[in-house]
Motif scaffolding. Structure first.
Motif, short mmCIF file in Angstrom:
data_model
loop_
_atom_site.label_atom_id
_atom_site.label_comp_id
_atom_site.label_asym_id
_atom_site.label_seq_id
_atom_site.Cartn_x
_atom_site.Cartn_y
_atom_site.Cartn_z
N PRO A 64 -30.96 77.64 -66.43
CA PRO A 64 -29.78 78.55 -66.06
C PRO A 64 -30.21 79.89 -65.54
O PRO A 64 -29.83 80.21 -64.52
N ALA A 65 -31.26 80.78 -66.27
CA ALA A 65 -31.50 81.88 -66.07
C ALA A 65 -32.18 82.13 -64.79
O ALA A 65 -31.91 82.98 -63.87
N ARG A 66 -33.09 81.16 -64.45
CA ARG A 66 -33.89 81.11 -63.29
C ARG A 66 -33.09 80.76 -62.01
O ARG A 66 -33.35 81.45 -60.82
N ALA A 67 -32.05 79.91 -62.23
CA ALA A 67 -31.28 79.57 -61.25
C ALA A 67 -30.55 80.75 -60.99
O ALA A 67 -30.40 80.85 -59.69
N GLU A 68 -29.90 81.70 -61.79
CA GLU A 68 -29.18 82.75 -61.55
C GLU A 68 -29.87 83.70 -60.80
O GLU A 68 -29.51 84.21 -59.73
N ALA A 69 -31.11 83.77 -61.29
CA ALA A 69 -32.14 85.02 -60.72
C ALA A 69 -32.32 84.54 -59.25
O ALA A 69 -32.54 85.40 -58.40
N ALA A 70 -32.59 83.33 -59.03
CA ALA A 70 -32.81 82.83 -57.74
C ALA A 70 -31.86 82.56 -56.51
O ALA A 70 -32.18 82.38 -55.44
N ALA A 71 -30.52 82.93 -57.00
CA ALA A 71 -29.35 82.48 -56.11
C ALA A 71 -29.68 83.31 -54.71
O ALA A 71 -30.04 84.32 -55.00
N GLY A 72 -29.30 82.63 -53.74
CA GLY A 72 -29.42 83.43 -52.47
C GLY A 72 -30.95 83.04 -51.80
O GLY A 72 -30.82 83.60 -50.67
N PHE A 73 -31.83 82.73 -52.61
CA PHE A 73 -33.15 82.46 -51.96
C PHE A 73 -33.49 81.08 -51.29
O PHE A 73 -32.94 80.23 -51.88
N GLY A 74 -33.96 81.06 -50.11
CA GLY A 74 -34.40 79.86 -49.43
C GLY A 74 -35.77 79.52 -49.84
O GLY A 74 -36.66 80.15 -49.16
N TYR A 75 -36.00 78.41 -50.75
CA TYR A 75 -37.07 78.24 -51.41
C TYR A 75 -37.90 77.46 -50.14
O TYR A 75 -39.11 77.36 -50.28
N PHE A 76 -37.25 76.63 -49.42
CA PHE A 76 -37.90 75.99 -48.46
C PHE A 76 -37.16 75.49 -47.25
O PHE A 76 -36.02 75.79 -47.26
N GLY A 77 -37.75 74.89 -46.17
CA GLY A 77 -37.05 74.42 -44.96
C GLY A 77 -37.23 73.02 -44.79
O GLY A 77 -38.39 72.54 -45.38
N ILE A 78 -36.07 72.17 -44.78
CA ILE A 78 -36.47 70.76 -44.70
C ILE A 78 -36.45 70.26 -43.27
O ILE A 78 -35.55 70.64 -42.41
N GLY A 79 -37.39 69.60 -42.95
CA GLY A 79 -37.56 68.95 -41.70
C GLY A 79 -36.68 67.90 -41.35
O GLY A 79 -36.26 67.20 -42.05
N VAL A 80 -36.42 68.11 -39.99
CA VAL A 80 -35.42 66.96 -39.33
C VAL A 80 -36.17 66.54 -37.97
O VAL A 80 -36.80 67.39 -37.36
#
Length: 154
Positions: A64-80
């Motif tokens: 939960p702590a890391r999830a809260e800290a990382a909210a709003g960040f785009g970790y990756f782009g998924i290919g389509v």
């Protein structure tokens, strides 16, 4: 220098506040299903998920702590694969009442940005299919968006 041999992305891993809520969201929205549960000291600590139609494997880790800290960040782009499938995904998100940034031309293909999961992680989707006039080789993108300019790197 010898370049190491790599084989793509093995899996993506996200910290989450609630494993079941996140697993349900990724299942309903993108078709993921749980294939492994990770139990540590008798408690469910993580999930491995797969998407049956080409999506990257996804791991959810209860943190939960890391999830809260990382909210709003785009970790990756998924290919389509292409534009029609990207617009189909946008229509699905609309049907589910999920906010996103719409489908837009990007420097090399098309993008559907600004979808957020229950923890606020930003997901973006990009086409593998490129524009006919997409740059080849290293390039610089100035001001991504409607007024974007692309030029070769010098």
């Amino acid at each position: 220098m010898t370049v190491p041999t790599l084989a793509g992305i093995h899996h993506l891993k996200l910290p989450v506040r609630d494993l079941q809520r996140s697993a349900d969201w990724y299942g309903e929205v993108l078709g993921y299903r749980v294939v492994i549960e990770f139990v540590e000291q008798g408690e469910l600590a993580g999930l491995a998920m797969e998407q049956p139609d080409g999506g990257p494997p996804l791991a959810l880790r209860l943190d939960p702590a890391r999830a809260e800290a990382a909210a709003g960040f785009g970790y990756f782009g998924i290919g389509v694969p292409d534009y029609p499938r990207l617009t189909s995904l946008a229509a699905r998100l609309d049907e589910l009442g999920l906010r996103h940034g719409g489908v837009h031309r990007a420097s090399e293909g098309w993008i559907l940005p600004m979808l957020h999961d229950p923890d606020g992680h930003e997901l973006g989707f990009y086409t593998h299919a490129r524009h006919e006039d997409a740059p080849t080789g290293p390039h610089r993108v100035h001001d991504p968006g409607p007024n974007m300019r692309v030029e070769p790197m010098v």
